[in-house]
Write a protein that holds these residues in place. Structure first.
Motif, PDB file in Angstrom:
ATOM      1  N   ALA A 251      57.303  32.508  47.915  1.00 36.36           N
ATOM      2  CA  ALA A 251      58.166  32.877  46.803  1.00 36.36           C
ATOM      3  C   ALA A 251      57.357  32.999  45.512  1.00 36.36           C
ATOM      4  O   ALA A 251      56.272  32.421  45.371  1.00 36.36           O
ATOM      5  CB  ALA A 251      59.261  31.832  46.635  1.00 36.36           C
ATOM      6  N   LEU A 252      57.883  33.744  44.579  1.00 38.89           N
ATOM      7  CA  LEU A 252      57.262  33.916  43.271  1.00 38.89           C
ATOM      8  C   LEU A 252      57.064  32.558  42.616  1.00 38.89           C
ATOM      9  O   LEU A 252      57.955  31.712  42.640  1.00 38.89           O
ATOM     10  CB  LEU A 252      58.152  34.807  42.393  1.00 38.89           C
ATOM     11  CG  LEU A 252      57.558  35.286  41.072  1.00 38.89           C
ATOM     12  CD1 LEU A 252      56.453  36.295  41.318  1.00 38.89           C
ATOM     13  CD2 LEU A 252      58.666  35.916  40.212  1.00 38.89           C
ATOM     14  N   ARG A 253      55.884  32.346  42.034  1.00 37.44           N
ATOM     15  CA  ARG A 253      55.626  31.076  41.370  1.00 37.44           C
ATOM     16  C   ARG A 253      55.024  31.318  39.990  1.00 37.44           C
ATOM     17  O   ARG A 253      54.455  32.372  39.708  1.00 37.44           O
ATOM     18  CB  ARG A 253      54.681  30.205  42.200  1.00 37.44           C
ATOM     19  CG  ARG A 253      53.276  30.753  42.328  1.00 37.44           C
ATOM     20  CD  ARG A 253      52.318  29.778  43.009  1.00 37.44           C
ATOM     21  NE  ARG A 253      52.672  29.546  44.397  1.00 37.44           N
ATOM     22  CZ  ARG A 253      51.868  28.893  45.249  1.00 37.44           C
ATOM     23  NH1 ARG A 253      50.691  28.434  44.823  1.00 37.44           N
ATOM     24  NH2 ARG A 253      52.228  28.721  46.502  1.00 37.44           N
ATOM     25  N   ARG A 254      55.157  30.302  39.142  1.00 34.96           N
ATOM     26  CA  ARG A 254      54.593  30.349  37.801  1.00 34.96           C
ATOM     27  C   ARG A 254      53.265  29.602  37.805  1.00 34.96           C
ATOM     28  O   ARG A 254      53.155  28.512  38.355  1.00 34.96           O
ATOM     29  CB  ARG A 254      55.544  29.710  36.793  1.00 34.96           C
ATOM     30  CG  ARG A 254      56.876  30.423  36.665  1.00 34.96           C
ATOM     31  CD  ARG A 254      57.864  29.634  35.821  1.00 34.96           C
ATOM     32  NE  ARG A 254      57.459  29.580  34.424  1.00 34.96           N
ATOM     33  CZ  ARG A 254      56.855  28.566  33.839  1.00 34.96           C
ATOM     34  NH1 ARG A 254      56.559  27.469  34.539  1.00 34.96           N
ATOM     35  NH2 ARG A 254      56.545  28.595  32.565  1.00 34.96           N
ATOM     36  N   VAL A 255      52.250  30.167  37.149  1.00 38.68           N
ATOM     37  CA  VAL A 255      50.936  29.547  37.054  1.00 38.68           C
ATOM     38  C   VAL A 255      50.648  29.263  35.589  1.00 38.68           C
ATOM     39  O   VAL A 255      50.688  30.169  34.753  1.00 38.68           O
ATOM     40  CB  VAL A 255      49.848  30.465  37.641  1.00 38.68           C
ATOM     41  CG1 VAL A 255      48.465  29.875  37.405  1.00 38.68           C
ATOM     42  CG2 VAL A 255      50.084  30.703  39.121  1.00 38.68           C
ATOM     43  N   VAL A 256      50.371  28.000  35.273  1.00 35.77           N
ATOM     44  CA  VAL A 256      50.075  27.634  33.884  1.00 35.77           C
ATOM     45  C   VAL A 256      48.694  27.000  33.742  1.00 35.77           C
ATOM     46  O   VAL A 256      48.245  26.732  32.628  1.00 35.77           O
ATOM     47  CB  VAL A 256      51.142  26.685  33.310  1.00 35.77           C
ATOM     48  CG1 VAL A 256      52.496  27.357  33.275  1.00 35.77           C
ATOM     49  CG2 VAL A 256      51.202  25.393  34.112  1.00 35.77           C
ATOM     50  N   ALA A 257      48.016  26.738  34.859  1.00 37.12           N
ATOM     51  CA  ALA A 257      46.693  26.102  34.812  1.00 37.12           C
ATOM     52  C   ALA A 257      45.865  26.594  35.984  1.00 37.12           C
ATOM     53  O   ALA A 257      46.367  27.238  36.902  1.00 37.12           O
ATOM     54  CB  ALA A 257      46.838  24.586  34.844  1.00 37.12           C
ATOM     55  N   GLY A 258      44.580  26.253  35.962  1.00 38.50           N
ATOM     56  CA  GLY A 258      43.683  26.664  37.030  1.00 38.50           C
ATOM     57  C   GLY A 258      42.947  27.946  36.685  1.00 38.50           C
ATOM     58  O   GLY A 258      43.068  28.474  35.584  1.00 38.50           O
ATOM     59  N   SER A 259      42.187  28.445  37.634  1.00 36.53           N
ATOM     60  CA  SER A 259      41.387  29.650  37.428  1.00 36.53           C
ATOM     61  C   SER A 259      41.918  30.782  38.292  1.00 36.53           C
ATOM     62  O   SER A 259      42.461  30.568  39.381  1.00 36.53           O
ATOM     63  CB  SER A 259      39.913  29.394  37.756  1.00 36.53           C
ATOM     64  OG  SER A 259      39.764  29.038  39.123  1.00 36.53           O
ATOM     65  N   ILE A 260      41.758  31.994  37.797  1.00 34.31           N
ATOM     66  CA  ILE A 260      42.206  33.197  38.478  1.00 34.31           C
ATOM     67  C   ILE A 260      41.018  34.135  38.686  1.00 34.31           C
ATOM     68  O   ILE A 260      40.268  34.414  37.754  1.00 34.31           O
ATOM     69  CB  ILE A 260      43.291  33.932  37.656  1.00 34.31           C
ATOM     70  CG1 ILE A 260      44.577  33.120  37.615  1.00 34.31           C
ATOM     71  CG2 ILE A 260      43.567  35.314  38.243  1.00 34.31           C
ATOM     72  CD1 ILE A 260      45.317  33.051  38.931  1.00 34.31           C
ATOM     73  N   SER A 261      40.816  34.584  39.893  1.00 36.52           N
ATOM     74  CA  SER A 261      39.787  35.574  40.182  1.00 36.52           C
ATOM     75  C   SER A 261      40.418  36.730  40.954  1.00 36.52           C
ATOM     76  O   SER A 261      41.405  36.538  41.685  1.00 36.52           O
ATOM     77  CB  SER A 261      38.636  34.967  40.978  1.00 36.52           C
ATOM     78  OG  SER A 261      39.104  34.394  42.198  1.00 36.52           O
ATOM     79  N   VAL A 262      39.869  37.889  40.764  1.00 33.60           N
ATOM     80  CA  VAL A 262      40.417  39.075  41.429  1.00 33.60           C
ATOM     81  C   VAL A 262      39.903  39.145  42.847  1.00 33.60           C
ATOM     82  O   VAL A 262      38.738  38.875  43.133  1.00 33.60           O
ATOM     83  CB  VAL A 262      40.032  40.355  40.651  1.00 33.60           C
ATOM     84  CG1 VAL A 262      40.520  41.591  41.397  1.00 33.60           C
ATOM     85  CG2 VAL A 262      40.608  40.310  39.248  1.00 33.60           C
ATOM     86  N   GLY A 263      40.794  39.506  43.772  1.00 34.58           N
ATOM     87  CA  GLY A 263      40.427  39.645  45.166  1.00 34.58           C
ATOM     88  C   GLY A 263      40.892  38.460  45.969  1.00 34.58           C
ATOM     89  O   GLY A 263      41.570  37.545  45.493  1.00 34.58           O
ATOM     90  N   GLY A 264      40.577  38.442  47.210  1.00 32.59           N
ATOM     91  CA  GLY A 264      41.015  37.386  48.129  1.00 32.59           C
ATOM     92  C   GLY A 264      41.122  37.956  49.521  1.00 32.59           C
ATOM     93  O   GLY A 264      41.361  39.156  49.698  1.00 32.59           O
ATOM     94  N   ASN A 265      40.932  37.104  50.489  1.00 36.09           N
ATOM     95  CA  ASN A 265      40.974  37.568  51.879  1.00 36.09           C
ATOM     96  C   ASN A 265      42.400  37.576  52.421  1.00 36.09           C
ATOM     97  O   ASN A 265      43.231  36.828  51.976  1.00 36.09           O
ATOM     98  CB  ASN A 265      40.096  36.642  52.738  1.00 36.09           C
ATOM     99  CG  ASN A 265      38.630  36.697  52.302  1.00 36.09           C
ATOM    100  OD1 ASN A 265      38.140  37.766  51.954  1.00 36.09           O
ATOM    101  ND2 ASN A 265      37.948  35.561  52.327  1.00 36.09           N
TER     102      ASN A 265
END
Length: 265
Positions: A251-265
Motif C-alpha cells: 500500500a501507499l506509504r509516507r516517507v519522512v526519514a531515511g535515504s532515497i536512491s533511484v533504481g532497485g531490483n
C-alpha cells in the motif's frame, strides 16, 4: 570570526551586497568551515531574521545526514540564511518548499536550465545533482528559536573536484554565469515563502511541485538504517512534505526519514 570578513565577494563590496539584498546583515568570508555553523553563531547572538552568510570556500561543508559537501573556491555558491519562524516547522516541508522556490527562481533567471527538485533536499538538472539544501532548526534561551537554511549550488564544472560523481553545474547547462547572479536567485528563492512558511502545501503549491518533482514516477529504493530497504514507485509529495512511496505489492506509504536512491531490483 566576523573580523575575518573579506572586503569583496564576487566582485561586490559588503556595502553593495547589503544594498543589493536590502538588509544590513550580510557577512561575506573567504574560507570558512561551514556557512551554516557561522549562521548558527549569529543566530545565538540574536542576529535578525534574513541575515546572510556566504563564502568563497567551505572546508567542512556538509549535507543531509552529516555527508560532506565539496566546496572548493570558485566552484559554486555557498550561502546560508537565518529565519525566525513563529511556529514549529516540519523538516521535510522546509527543504521541499525551499527546493521548489529555488528551482523556480533559477529556471526564471537562467532559461533552459530545467532545474527540478529531488526529495528531500536536492536540486537536479539534466539528471545530475545541481545543488543541495541543508535546513537546521535550533533554539537557545538567549538567541530564541531559529532556522538556518544553507544552499550549495554547483556553478563552474572546471573547478569541481574530480572525485565528485553525478554532479552537474550551471555552466554545463546554460553556459558561464556570474556568481552574483546565482546568489541573487538563491536569496530571492529563499525569501519567497520561508519567512512565513505554510503549515502545509496548498493545491497550487502541490501543482507546482508536481511539475518540478524529479523523482515522480521513478523506481526508487528507500533505506532506513535499521530496516530492509523498500523498492517502489515515487508517487509524489504529500502536503506536509513527506514523500509518497508505493512499494511493490504494498500500500501507499509516507516517507519522512531515511535515504532515497533511484533504481532497485
Amino acid at each position: 570570526m566576523l573580523e575575518q570578513q573579506v572586503d569583496r565577494w564576487a566582485g561586490e563590496s559588503g556595502t553593495a551586497l547589503r544594498t543589493r539584498w536590502q538588509r544590513d546583515s550580510v557577512y561575506a568570508f573567504g574560507s570558512v568551515p561551514s556557512t551554516n555553523d557561522l549562521a548558527r553563531e549569529l543566530a545565538e547572538a540574536r542576529a535578525p531574521a534574513g541575515s546572510i552568510v556566504l563564502c568563497r570556500e567551505q572546508t567542512a561543508g556538509r549535507g543531509r545526514g552529516g555527508r560532506s559537501w565539496s566546496s572548493p573556491p570558485g566552484a559554486g555558491l555557498y550561502l546560508s540564511m537565518l529565519f525566525r519562524p513563529a511556529a514549529g516547522v516540519v523538516p521535510p516541508l522546509v527543504t521541499v518548499v525551499a527546493g521548489v522556490d529555488l528551482a523556480r527562481e533559477l529556471n526564471r533567471r537562467f532559461p533552459g536550465l530545467g532545474a527540478a527538485v529531488k526529495w528531500p533536499n536536492d536540486l537536479m538538472a539534466r539528471d545530475g545533482k545541481l545543488g543541495g539544501i541543508l535546513a537546521e532548526a535550533a533554539g537557545s534561551g538567549d538567541g530564541g528559536a531559529f532556522l538556518i537554511v544553507g544552499v550549495g549550488i554547483n556553478v563552474d564544472p572546471d573547478r569541481l573536484p574530480g572525485h565528485v560523481t553525478g554532479a552537474v553545474a550551471l555552466a554545463d547547462c546554460v553556459g558561464p554565469v556570474a556568481l552574483i547572479e546565482v546568489a541573487d536567485a538563491v536569496v530571492a528563492g529563499l525569501e519567497r515563502r520561508l519567512p512565513r512558511i505554510p503549515p502545509s502545501l496548498d493545491a497550487a503549491s502541490l501543482d507546482e511541485l508536481d511539475r518540478l518533482d524529479w523523482l515522480r514516477n521513478r523506481t526508487v529504493e528507500h533505506r532506513l538504517s535499521d530496516r530492509e530497504p523498500a523498492v517502489g514507485l515515487a508517487a509524489g509529495i504529500a502536503p506536509d512534505g513527506a514523500l509518497l512511496l508505493r512499494p511493490r505489492g504494498g500500500a501507499l506509504r509516507r516517507v519522512v526519514a531515511g535515504s532515497i536512491s533511484v533504481g532497485g531490483n
